[in-house]
Design a protein around this motif. Structure first.
Motif, short mmCIF file in Angstrom:
data_model
loop_
_atom_site.label_atom_id
_atom_site.label_comp_id
_atom_site.label_asym_id
_atom_site.label_seq_id
_atom_site.Cartn_x
_atom_site.Cartn_y
_atom_site.Cartn_z
N PRO A 58 0.82 -1.22 0.00
CA PRO A 58 0.00 0.00 0.00
C PRO A 58 0.85 1.26 0.00
CG PRO A 58 -0.04 -1.06 2.16
CD PRO A 58 0.64 -2.02 1.22
N VAL A 59 0.27 2.33 -0.52
CA VAL A 59 0.95 3.63 -0.60
C VAL A 59 0.14 4.64 0.19
CG1 VAL A 59 1.70 5.48 -2.13
CG2 VAL A 59 1.89 3.10 -2.88
N ASP A 60 0.80 5.33 1.10
CA ASP A 60 0.16 6.40 1.87
C ASP A 60 1.17 7.51 2.06
OD1 ASP A 60 -1.38 7.99 3.43
OD2 ASP A 60 -1.66 6.57 5.08
N PHE A 120 2.48 9.28 -7.49
CA PHE A 120 3.16 7.99 -7.58
C PHE A 120 4.57 8.13 -8.14
CE2 PHE A 120 4.09 4.15 -10.13
CZ PHE A 120 4.10 3.20 -9.13
N VAL A 121 4.75 8.92 -9.19
CA VAL A 121 6.07 9.04 -9.82
C VAL A 121 6.98 10.01 -9.08
CG1 VAL A 121 5.17 8.42 -12.08
CG2 VAL A 121 5.33 10.84 -11.45
N ARG A 122 6.41 10.88 -8.22
CA ARG A 122 7.24 11.86 -7.51
C ARG A 122 7.59 11.42 -6.10
NH1 ARG A 122 5.79 17.03 -6.23
NH2 ARG A 122 7.98 17.56 -6.41
N ALA A 123 6.75 10.58 -5.48
CA ALA A 123 6.99 10.18 -4.09
C ALA A 123 8.36 9.53 -3.94
CB ALA A 123 5.89 9.24 -3.63
N ARG A 124 8.99 9.81 -2.83
CA ARG A 124 10.35 9.29 -2.63
C ARG A 124 10.55 8.73 -1.23
NH1 ARG A 124 15.93 12.69 -3.85
NH2 ARG A 124 17.40 11.20 -2.96
N LEU A 180 7.90 5.57 0.10
CA LEU A 180 7.71 4.35 -0.66
C LEU A 180 9.01 3.55 -0.72
CD1 LEU A 180 5.57 5.59 -3.68
CD2 LEU A 180 4.81 4.31 -1.71
N GLY A 181 8.89 2.22 -0.54
CA GLY A 181 10.08 1.38 -0.60
C GLY A 181 11.09 1.80 0.45
N ASN A 182 12.36 1.87 0.02
CA ASN A 182 13.41 2.26 0.98
C ASN A 182 13.70 3.74 0.92
OD1 ASN A 182 14.86 2.64 -1.36
ND2 ASN A 182 16.22 0.88 -1.07
#
Length: 413
Positions: free
Chosen positions: A209-211, A234-238, A241-243
């Motif tokens: 999930p993305v928040d 989605f393409v800008r988040a850093r 998301l993930g590591n």
């Protein structure tokens, strides 16, 4: 003489068919012809109006062209006739309609995303190479908006766009790679969202999930169709998301662009006027390009040459790099792997990729630090016959393989 009904003239007068007079028929044909002519004229006028509207939407970057002309002698030469290299720049500018919601407009902009798109001479494939915004590199002296010039400096890559716009970014990329840039396109946040909405959204596969409050996106895991605002987040988040690395952000961008290419190539867009025109309108009104692409005709010629490329031959990868030793929050190139990639593109040779290894998103890392890109490997090419046409074969040079993906490998698996 009367018929059985007592009507004079017999059966011909009572039940016979009367043909319309010849002049009435001629008038009818004239009206039909006039109507068809009007339809043709209206259609032609509408087509002409739409063409001129789309053609006029494109912003021509004459200042970048003039600046590049000034430094023509120091720019790389074209090594592959017919191949084209196009620099795609995503600007984080807060000015302009629809961009103010992403922060204060301070009159400056940086390249939030930069991708070098290589189209080979045969147009049977395409290679898109992401250049990290935090990559440390030499930035040449550039013309600033106020007319002054910066000094040559060693700084992170995305400062080039803030200091000197597209021309400075192009010269920095050419100095970094030795690759001649033939064309460039710049798009901002608002334009990106409009293009995504114009195709009806783009599907992506989320493993978790993305928040992200800062990126304004909240999504459950699985296959999701992202609209404009969600897609931009989605393409800008850093950091959420993930590591949190720029590596994963660029991988998400590549995944998204691959899905966007598949959507645009589908019949649901290209053969649907209600989808195609909004896409063309959004694309042309959102782009700033060099004079060589600043017309609908030239844009069409470019798109026509690549629209038939199979998705499994549209390759996405990032330049080989690792954390910069003096500051792990910045990047540096991994050599000789980066030069091997640049040489393949300069000489219009094939670039092959393998999917990245799965990594745990919970891996311990320094905040903001980049993850190293795996080094390139080599694959032995299939032996080919020698130029003399004899039966013996001469082995070709090994083909380097880099970490990346393709547009055909973006769904849930």
């Amino acid at each position: 003489m009367t018929d059985s009904s007592g009507i004079p003239g017999g059966s011909d007068a009572a039940g016979g068919e009367r043909r319309p007079p010849r002049d009435r028929r001629r008038r009818l044909l004239r009206w039909i012809g006039l109507g068809l002519t009007l339809l043709v004229l209206v259609g032609a006028a509408t087509g002409w109006w739409l063409y001129n509207k789309l053609d006029g939407n494109i912003t021509e970057d004459t200042s970048a062209a003039a600046e590049l002309e000034r430094y023509e002698r120091e720019r790389p030469a074209h090594l592959a006739t017919g191949a084209q290299n196009i620099l795609l720049i995503g600007s984080d500018s807060r000015s302009g309609r629809g961009n103010a919601g992403y922060g204060e407009d301070k009159g400056t902009q940086r390249s939030d995303t930069t991708i070098l798109l290589h189209l080979p001479q045969d147009r049977r494939s395409a290679t898109a190479v992401s250049i990290p915004r935090d990559l440390m590199t030499e930035i040449p002296s550039c013309l600033q908006p106020d007319g002054s010039r910066t000094a040559t400096s060693f700084a992170q890559f995305n400062w080039a766009f803030e200091w000197g716009g597209a021309a400075c970014t192009i010269r920095t990329v050419e100095k970094l790679t030795g690759i001649r840039i033939d064309h460039h396109m710049v798009i901002d946040f608002s334009g990106f969202k409009r293009m995504v909405d114009a195709v009806g959204g783009v599907e992506v596969c989320l493993k978790e999930p993305v928040d992200d409050v800062q990126a304004k996106v909240k999504l459950p895991p699985g296959l999701q169709t992202l609209r404009g605002e969600q897609a931009l987040g989605f393409v800008r988040a850093r950091h959420s998301l993930g590591n949190g690395s720029d590596t994963e952000r660029m991988e998400r961008q590549q995944q998204f662009l691959g899905s966007l290419v598949k959507k645009v190539q589908s019949n649901g867009v290209l053969l649907n006027p209600t989808r195609l025109y909004p896409l063309l309108d959004a694309a042309t009104s959102s782009l700033t390009t060099d004079p060589g692409l600043a017309s609908l005709r030239n844009m069409y010629e470019l798109v026509r040459g690549v629209r038939g490329i199979p998705t499994d031959r549209i390759t996405f990868l990032t330049v080989p790099r690792r954390p910069y030793a003096p500051n792990p929050n910045r990047d540096e190139l991994v050599e000789p792997d980066a030069e091997r990639l640049f040489r393949q593109l300069r000489e219009d040779r094939p670039v092959t990729v393998t999917p990245p290894e799965e990594t745990s998103s919970a891996a311990v890392r320094t905040p903001g630090a980049a993850s190293p890109t795996p080094s390139a490997t080599t694959t032995d090419a299939v032996p080919e016959g020698n130029s003399a046409g004899e039966g013996t074969s001469t082995p070709s040079a090994p083909i380097p393989t880099f970490t990346g993906t393709t547009a055909g490998n973006t769904g849930c698996r």
